[in-house]
Design a protein around this motif. Structure first.
Motif, short mmCIF file in Angstrom:
data_model
loop_
_atom_site.label_atom_id
_atom_site.label_comp_id
_atom_site.label_asym_id
_atom_site.label_seq_id
_atom_site.Cartn_x
_atom_site.Cartn_y
_atom_site.Cartn_z
N GLY A 39 5.95 5.10 -64.16
CA GLY A 39 6.20 5.53 -62.78
C GLY A 39 5.09 6.34 -62.17
O GLY A 39 5.15 6.70 -61.00
N GLU A 40 4.07 6.65 -62.95
CA GLU A 40 2.92 7.38 -62.41
C GLU A 40 1.91 6.39 -61.83
O GLU A 40 1.92 5.21 -62.17
CB GLU A 40 2.24 8.19 -63.51
CG GLU A 40 3.07 9.31 -64.08
CD GLU A 40 2.30 10.05 -65.15
OE1 GLU A 40 1.27 10.65 -64.81
OE2 GLU A 40 2.73 10.01 -66.32
N SER A 41 1.01 6.90 -60.99
CA SER A 41 -0.05 6.05 -60.47
C SER A 41 -1.38 6.52 -61.06
O SER A 41 -1.51 7.65 -61.52
CB SER A 41 -0.10 6.11 -58.94
OG SER A 41 -0.47 7.39 -58.51
N ILE A 42 -2.34 5.62 -61.05
CA ILE A 42 -3.70 5.94 -61.49
C ILE A 42 -4.60 5.75 -60.29
O ILE A 42 -4.67 4.66 -59.71
CB ILE A 42 -4.15 5.04 -62.65
CG1 ILE A 42 -3.32 5.33 -63.89
CG2 ILE A 42 -5.64 5.23 -62.92
CD1 ILE A 42 -3.72 4.52 -65.10
N THR A 43 -5.29 6.81 -59.90
CA THR A 43 -6.20 6.77 -58.77
C THR A 43 -7.63 6.90 -59.27
O THR A 43 -7.96 7.87 -59.95
CB THR A 43 -5.91 7.92 -57.78
OG1 THR A 43 -4.56 7.81 -57.34
CG2 THR A 43 -6.84 7.88 -56.59
N ILE A 44 -8.45 5.93 -58.94
CA ILE A 44 -9.87 5.97 -59.25
C ILE A 44 -10.57 5.99 -57.89
O ILE A 44 -10.61 4.98 -57.19
CB ILE A 44 -10.30 4.75 -60.09
CG1 ILE A 44 -9.47 4.69 -61.38
CG2 ILE A 44 -11.80 4.82 -60.39
CD1 ILE A 44 -9.65 3.41 -62.18
#
Length: 126
Positions: A39-44
């Motif tokens: 449920g988490e997001s990964i932001t690059i």
């Protein structure tokens, strides 16, 4: 390009270490899948965001019979490209010569770095 091609390219950039390239890619993908699934997001920054998106329940139709079929709510993995990535694809930004396209030069700059007048690429792209 498929996964094997990507590993080959990565290995070439890592001095020919195919095992290291395979482990690096597979572990990166594992982290992305596990993080998004939780449920988490990964932001690059500049590249994009990997996230889990909810899809509401809906009623679909069988195209052959016209019968209504209830579709339960579900989740889908989503990738939203960042502004720098979009700009490169649209031809508004050029890929840098002699350095990585996706390497940030500091924590305050996007992938594209600074232009001559000191404005970031976001100031240049509307």
């Amino acid at each position: 390009m498929n996964k094997a091609d990507l590993i080959d390219e990565l290995a070439e950039r890592l001095g020919g270490d195919h095992q290291l390239a395979t482990e690096a890619l597979e572990n990166t993908l594992d982290i992305i899948v596990r993080t998004v699934a939780s449920g988490e997001s990964i932001t690059i920054m500049g590249f994009g965001i990997f996230e889990k998106k909810a899809r509401a329940a809906r009623v679909a139709r069988n195209p052959h019979t016209g019968e209504a079929i209830p579709v339960p709510p579900t989740y889908s993995p989503v990738f939203r490209p960042g502004q720098y990535f979009k700009s490169v694809i649209q031809g508004l930004e050029k890929l840098p010569e002699g350095r990585l396209a996706a390497k940030r030069s500091s924590s305050h700059q996007s992938f594209g770095g600074l232009v001559k007048n000191g404005a970031g690429h976001r100031d240049m792209v509307s």
